[in-house]
Motif scaffolding. Structure first.
Motif, mmCIF file in Angstrom:
data_model
loop_
_atom_site.group_PDB
_atom_site.id
_atom_site.type_symbol
_atom_site.label_atom_id
_atom_site.label_comp_id
_atom_site.label_asym_id
_atom_site.label_seq_id
_atom_site.Cartn_x
_atom_site.Cartn_y
_atom_site.Cartn_z
ATOM 1 N N PHE A 44 -6.187 -0.460 -0.538
ATOM 2 C CA PHE A 44 -6.363 0.519 -1.602
ATOM 3 C C PHE A 44 -7.832 0.615 -2.007
ATOM 4 C CE2 PHE A 44 -1.893 -0.551 -2.042
ATOM 5 C CZ PHE A 44 -1.317 0.688 -2.252
ATOM 6 N N GLN A 45 -8.218 1.813 -2.378
ATOM 7 C CA GLN A 45 -9.557 2.008 -2.905
ATOM 8 C C GLN A 45 -9.737 1.182 -4.186
ATOM 9 O OE1 GLN A 45 -8.720 6.363 -2.622
ATOM 10 N NE2 GLN A 45 -10.918 6.498 -2.251
ATOM 11 N N GLU A 46 -10.985 0.889 -4.479
ATOM 12 C CA GLU A 46 -11.288 -0.001 -5.597
ATOM 13 C C GLU A 46 -10.682 0.485 -6.904
ATOM 14 O OE1 GLU A 46 -15.236 -1.958 -7.784
ATOM 15 O OE2 GLU A 46 -15.440 -0.721 -5.982
ATOM 16 N N ARG A 47 -10.682 1.792 -7.111
ATOM 17 C CA ARG A 47 -10.199 2.311 -8.392
ATOM 18 C C ARG A 47 -8.693 2.132 -8.565
ATOM 19 N NH1 ARG A 47 -10.409 8.913 -7.682
ATOM 20 N NH2 ARG A 47 -10.075 8.973 -5.447
ATOM 21 N N TYR A 48 -7.956 1.904 -7.457
ATOM 22 C CA TYR A 48 -6.519 1.680 -7.534
ATOM 23 C C TYR A 48 -6.147 0.220 -7.339
ATOM 24 C CZ TYR A 48 -6.512 6.734 -6.600
ATOM 25 O OH TYR A 48 -6.738 8.077 -6.648
ATOM 26 N N ALA A 49 -6.994 -0.546 -6.645
ATOM 27 C CA ALA A 49 -6.636 -1.885 -6.196
ATOM 28 C C ALA A 49 -6.277 -2.827 -7.339
ATOM 29 C CB ALA A 49 -7.768 -2.475 -5.362
ATOM 30 N N SER A 50 -6.893 -2.655 -8.495
ATOM 31 C CA SER A 50 -6.689 -3.593 -9.597
ATOM 32 C C SER A 50 -5.247 -3.644 -10.076
ATOM 33 C CB SER A 50 -7.611 -3.233 -10.765
ATOM 34 O OG SER A 50 -7.312 -1.934 -11.252
ATOM 35 N N ARG A 51 -4.501 -2.551 -9.885
ATOM 36 C CA ARG A 51 -3.118 -2.551 -10.348
ATOM 37 C C ARG A 51 -2.111 -2.804 -9.218
ATOM 38 N NH1 ARG A 51 -4.371 3.284 -10.898
ATOM 39 N NH2 ARG A 51 -5.199 2.747 -12.922
ATOM 40 N N MET A 52 -2.623 -3.075 -8.001
ATOM 41 C CA MET A 52 -1.741 -3.287 -6.854
ATOM 42 C C MET A 52 -1.581 -4.791 -6.582
ATOM 43 S SD MET A 52 -0.853 -0.288 -6.111
ATOM 44 C CE MET A 52 -1.377 1.369 -6.580
ATOM 45 N N ASN A 53 -0.580 -5.396 -7.209
ATOM 46 C CA ASN A 53 -0.368 -6.832 -7.038
ATOM 47 C C ASN A 53 0.685 -7.153 -5.973
ATOM 48 O OD1 ASN A 53 1.787 -5.829 -8.550
ATOM 49 N ND2 ASN A 53 2.137 -7.780 -9.579
ATOM 50 N N GLN A 54 1.204 -6.126 -5.289
ATOM 51 C CA GLN A 54 2.251 -6.350 -4.311
ATOM 52 C C GLN A 54 1.665 -6.761 -2.964
ATOM 53 O OE1 GLN A 54 1.419 -3.490 -5.643
ATOM 54 N NE2 GLN A 54 1.284 -1.857 -4.144
ATOM 55 N N LYS A 55 2.158 -7.886 -2.429
ATOM 56 C CA LYS A 55 1.716 -8.366 -1.126
ATOM 57 C C LYS A 55 2.879 -8.850 -0.284
ATOM 58 C CE LYS A 55 -2.886 -9.896 -2.653
ATOM 59 N NZ LYS A 55 -3.817 -11.059 -2.759
ATOM 60 N N SER A 56 3.991 -9.141 -0.921
ATOM 61 C CA SER A 56 5.115 -9.747 -0.202
ATOM 62 C C SER A 56 6.428 -9.103 -0.610
ATOM 63 C CB SER A 56 5.158 -11.253 -0.484
ATOM 64 O OG SER A 56 5.393 -11.480 -1.870
ATOM 65 N N GLN A 57 7.494 -9.475 0.080
ATOM 66 C CA GLN A 57 8.823 -8.976 -0.240
ATOM 67 C C GLN A 57 9.880 -9.947 0.281
ATOM 68 O OE1 GLN A 57 8.728 -5.070 1.520
ATOM 69 N NE2 GLN A 57 8.659 -5.831 3.602
ATOM 70 N N LYS A 58 11.092 -9.760 -0.185
ATOM 71 C CA LYS A 58 12.222 -10.627 0.165
ATOM 72 C C LYS A 58 13.142 -9.879 1.118
ATOM 73 C CE LYS A 58 15.053 -13.905 -2.484
ATOM 74 N NZ LYS A 58 15.431 -14.277 -3.889
ATOM 75 N N ILE A 59 13.796 -10.592 2.046
ATOM 76 C CA ILE A 59 14.631 -9.958 3.063
ATOM 77 C C ILE A 59 16.045 -10.520 2.977
ATOM 78 C CG2 ILE A 59 14.922 -9.467 5.518
ATOM 79 C CD1 ILE A 59 11.917 -10.097 5.849
ATOM 80 N N TYR A 60 17.022 -9.614 2.938
ATOM 81 C CA TYR A 60 18.424 -9.992 2.863
ATOM 82 C C TYR A 60 19.193 -9.451 4.061
ATOM 83 C CZ TYR A 60 18.035 -11.258 -2.126
ATOM 84 O OH TYR A 60 17.703 -11.840 -3.315
ATOM 85 N N ALA A 61 20.208 -10.219 4.507
ATOM 86 C CA ALA A 61 21.269 -9.741 5.393
ATOM 87 C C ALA A 61 22.534 -9.792 4.563
ATOM 88 C CB ALA A 61 21.388 -10.615 6.628
ATOM 89 N N ASP A 62 23.074 -8.644 4.192
ATOM 90 C CA ASP A 62 24.088 -8.575 3.137
ATOM 91 C C ASP A 62 23.518 -9.273 1.904
ATOM 92 O OD1 ASP A 62 25.703 -7.105 4.800
ATOM 93 O OD2 ASP A 62 26.968 -8.773 5.388
ATOM 94 N N ASP A 63 24.181 -10.316 1.413
ATOM 95 C CA ASP A 63 23.660 -11.022 0.242
ATOM 96 C C ASP A 63 23.024 -12.358 0.603
ATOM 97 O OD1 ASP A 63 24.408 -9.043 -1.576
ATOM 98 O OD2 ASP A 63 26.470 -9.808 -1.646
ATOM 99 N N ILE A 64 22.770 -12.545 1.880
ATOM 100 C CA ILE A 64 22.182 -13.794 2.357
ATOM 101 C C ILE A 64 20.672 -13.610 2.478
ATOM 102 C CG2 ILE A 64 22.138 -15.490 4.233
ATOM 103 C CD1 ILE A 64 24.973 -14.436 4.970
#
Length: 873
Positions: A784-804
């Protein structure tokens, strides 16, 4: 019939029609422009403009004189009686002698004119009568379009008789060079005379209002009887203000104030007073809405009401100094609540200070456009009517009192990621989770060619005759006119066509193209250019199954523009910057096509070598295969095209400060050769089993194997198992640095979700309950450009197979994609069904409403994925 023969026949037919249209002509070598004794200064300026334009385009003797008691006939001379009848005795006498009905506000209409040729066997007289000053200007425009240069003489149709007036009251645009042209195309600055000339080109096509950037331009515009417009930001501070005054703008930009802060509100009122108390008179004054700021805070909500109440006070200030200025506003980026509040406000009592509702980028509640309007009028979609573009304008004129007009501010200057441009990625869901209905998908399925979009900026030279003709007719039926948004001069055809359609909206695409081509390239070249411009529009679009290297239209366009140049008379070619711009586009597009073909051929050779290696042909080492993977050298044909584009660009820049930015941006990894290189390097540095798995992806990338499934989660791709999520739109503006070019095209596009609880999800059925499965993902996260980067804290995510939970806190690689593979427990597939879903990381898109909205509007993602393979083990 082959395409080449069909195209040749088409050109011949167009040329034949043109010849027939110009067969009954009178030739002359001299012109006298005769003005009335009572002519206004504006009329005299217009007459002088006609003289200048005639002398520029032909070696003809032109004299400018005032009327005498009687016409002084000169053999072989065209005598043009130019002016308004009440100020021109000879012209008025001709109208009476020939029993020509007088000009009225209904016949031809306001700002209209009459052109009529009169052949008295001694000389040709041309009556050029305007209903008013502007009518005279538009008569001059028509004269210049009707005159044809032939063998050292000018020709005019023998029985010319045109009585016409504009169909719309407001017809305008913006004039100037774009910052992109100056920075990326490295063009020289226009002179003041060139800027004025560009303005007059559109005025002669029918425009009547322009933005006046300074006093010099203001007086120039007024010297031709044209109208002026200016803008004022209701909450645009334009200076450093106390922190507590700052607005909560939709993407977090600074420079705007919150109108619910009393001191900030008073500051803007005083600023309005200071700005207009000593200003020039402007015919129209626009107060722009959300695209220039706005405020998302709870105190301002609904901001539309906060905004319009302040604008009413500002209008009172303006009318104190300029009582005849007409006021309008735009609802750009306003949401449904904002618009509804304004509707109610206008319905409460007469608001005589307001002239019109302005409709620009982000104003439409029935299309999903870049700029992210946050809610949409889903109730208007029950019956399509003429399609999504016209639904909301129709609703607006039903809601506002009849005293108010609807005026457009259409954006036809960007070819991608804009109001009516290629959306580039299918729309994301709005704040309510709403997406467009299926019957409107056609406007979102239009996507730019994936290779050309890597070369050309949003503000690049292009023309869209057919699609913009459709947009015009969908929208303008509800409005009072249009002041189009233009960010440069690269949109020349689009702007010119818009002015001609505002004059005569039932003009067909072919008629506009013919007139444009004859006006700007001459009669001989026009048939070639008209067809070329149609082809250019087709070339720009991504076509399923027809990638750029297979597009015959690229070569056809090149040949057509080249042929136009070959038949164009030297007197036109010498200074024709516009043809040079079309030809630069032809050379550059063809260069890119050949480059893409080169890279694909190299990819094919590498794939063949790898396939042989996997079949136990180890005579060639992986290292040697990898060493082959170097960017192809420029061929002689490509070098010639690049040099041609360079020469043409230097010429067009010298002539008129115009050049194609693509010339400076030709070197790209179009197909992901970098990914191939990385895959081969990895294979060299691992054991044989893993190496073979890596190499198999090179030769059979998307194959999930027997009993498996592959989903490519980008715009327009095959992703049959997706049940939640939508293609990622990359925020605004879309910038090339967000992802590495070394990604394969399928890795560069992706599905995502925003702050929804359920992330991107895929659902599978008819699985083998006795088999074991694994799932493989392609993950990458954008920069992200500098003017947007400060609010972008997302780097990871969780993965499910059904509810596992398959994986928790999986960090996604930045810019360059990678693969992630997980085994699926048999308990998840024993029923023959499976849901794979992603979940956003803890703390992502959590916070107050305003910061969440700013995060969303800046391209924030909660979950994101490019490709998914479900593999049967």
């Amino acid at each position: 019939m082959n395409k080449v023969l069909a195209k040749t026949i088409q050109i011949c037919l167009v040329a034949l029609i043109g010849l027939i249209g110009h067969s009954q002509e009178i030739l002359f070598k001299k012109i006298a422009i005769i003005t009335g004794n009572g002519a206004s200064q504006i009329e005299l300026n217009i007459a002088d403009l006609l003289k200048q334009r005639l002398e520029e385009n032909a070696n003809i003797d032109v004299r400018l004189i005032q009327e005498t008691k009687e016409l002084q006939y000169v053999s072989g001379e065209l005598q043009i009686l130019l002016g308004t009848p009440e100020r021109h005795s000879l012209l008025s006498a001709q109208l009476k002698t020939l029993r020509i009905p007088e000009l009225t506000p209904l016949a031809p209409g306001r700002e209209g004119f009459l052109l009529k040729s009169v052949d008295n066997s001694i000389s040709l007289i041309l009556i050029a009568a305007g209903l008013d000053d502007r009518g005279c200007l538009y008569a001059v425009g028509e004269i210049l379009r009707q005159l044809v240069y032939k063998e050292g003489q000018l020709a005019l149709p023998n029985k010319l008789n045109i009585r016409t007036a504009p169909a719309f009251e407001i017809r305008g645009t913006q004039i100037g060079q774009s910052s992109v042209a100056k920075k990326l195309a490295q063009v020289r600055d226009w002179t003041e005379e060139e800027t004025q000339g560009a303005l007059l080109d559109y005025a002669l096509a029918g425009a009547n209002i322009f933005a006046a950037e300074d006093d010099s331009m203001y007086h120039f515009i007024k010297s031709y009887g044209l109208m002026t417009q200016t803008k004022f930001g209701a909450n645009t501070a334009g200076a450093k203000v106390p922190m507590e005054w700052n607005a909560f703008e939709s993407i977090g930009r600074s420079g705007y104030v919150c109108l619910s802060v009393p001191e900030a509100r008073d500051y803007m009122l005083e600023k309005c007073n200071e700005h207009f108390k000593d200003s020039q008179f402007y015919d129209l004054i626009e107060f722009y809405g959300g695209d220039g700021g706005g405020c998302e805070c709870d105190k301002c909500n609904p901001y539309g009401l906060t905004f319009i109440k302040l604008v009413e006070e500002m209008a009172a200030i303006i009318h104190k100094y300029h009582p005849k200025s007409r006021i309008y506003f735009t609802n750009q980026k306003f949401d449904n609540e904002d618009d509804n509040a304004i509707f109610q406000y206008l319905q409460e009592k007469p608001r005589d200070w307001l002239w019109a509702w302005g409709y620009g980028p982000g104003s439409d509640a029935t299309t999903w456009q870049p700029g992210h309007r946050q809610t949409h009028r889903m109730d208007l979609f029950e019956y399509p009517g003429y399609g999504p573009y016209g639904l909301y304008p129709k609703e607006i004129i039903h809601q506002i009192p009849s005293r108010h007009k609807l005026i457009y501010y259409n954006e036809i200057t960007h070819w991608k990621y804009a109001q009516h441009a290629y959306i580039q990625m299918y729309p994301r869901a709005d704040r309510n989770g709403d997406l467009p209905p299926h019957w409107s998908h056609e406007i979102y399925n239009r996507r730019p060619d994936q290779f050309l979009t890597m070369v050309y900026n949003r503000l690049t030279f292009y023309a869209w005759p057919e699609y913009y003709h459709r947009v015009f007719n969908d929208l303008l039926r509800y409005g009072n006119g249009d002041i189009t948004h233009s960010s440069g001069h690269h949109d020349h055809f689009n702007q010119w066509m818009w002015q001609r359609l505002l004059w005569s909206p039932r003009t067909t695409v072919d008629e506009v193209l013919t007139e444009y081509s004859e006006t700007w390239f001459g009669l001989e070249a026009a048939p070639f250019m008209a067809i070329a411009i149609l082809q250019l529009e087709k070339n720009l679009e991504e076509k399923e199954g027809v990638p750029l290297d297979k597009k015959q239209g690229i070569d056809e366009y090149f040949d057509l523009v080249q042929q136009a140049g070959q038949v164009m008379p030297s007197r036109i070619m010498e200074r024709n910057w516009l043809w040079r711009m079309y030809m630069q586009k032809a050379a550059l597009d063809k260069y890119v096509k050949l480059n893409v073909a080169q890279q694909k051929e190299l990819e094919r050779q590498i794939e063949e070598d790898v396939a042989a290696y996997l079949q136990n042909d180890r005579t060639i080492a992986l290292k040697d295969i990898s060493n082959k993977l170097k960017f192809p050298k420029e061929t002689m044909e490509m070098a010639a095209l690049r040099e041609e584009a360079k020469r043409l660009g230097e010429e067009s820049n010298t002539i008129y400060g115009q050049r194609n930015d693509g010339y400076f941006n030709l070197q790209h990894d179009y197909i992901g050769l970098g990914w191939l290189k990385r895959q081969l390097t990895r294979a060299q540095n691992t054991d044989t089993k893993k190496a073979d798995e890596l190499l198999k992806m090179i030769v059979d990338y998307a194959n999930p194997g027997e009993g498996g499934f592959y989903d490519n989660l980008g715009t327009g791709n095959t992703a049959p198992h997706v049940i939640n999520g939508y293609p990622y739109d990359h925020g605004q503006p879309y910038v090339s640095q967000m992802l590495s070019e070394e990604n394969r095209p399928s890795q560069r596009s992706m599905h995502f979700t925003q702050n929804e609880d359920q992330g991107v999800s895929l659902f599978y059925t008819d699985l083998d309950p006795k088999a074991s499965y694994s799932v493989k993902f392609t993950f990458v996260r954008p920069w992200f450009q500098e003017r947007y980067a400060s609010r972008m804290n997302q780097k990871s995510q969780k993965i499910y197979a059904d509810d596992i939970v398959l994986a928790d806190n999986v960090e996604l690689p930045l810019q360059m994609s990678d693969f992630f593979t997980y085994s699926i427990p048999r308990s998840a597939t024993k029923d023959g069904e499976l849901t794979i879903r992603l979940e956003r990381a803890h703390g992502v898109a959590i916070g107050d409403r305003i910061s969440t909205e700013q995060w969303r509007n800046s391209g924030g993602w909660g979950t994101i994925v490019s490709e998914v393979w479900l593999l049967k083990n």
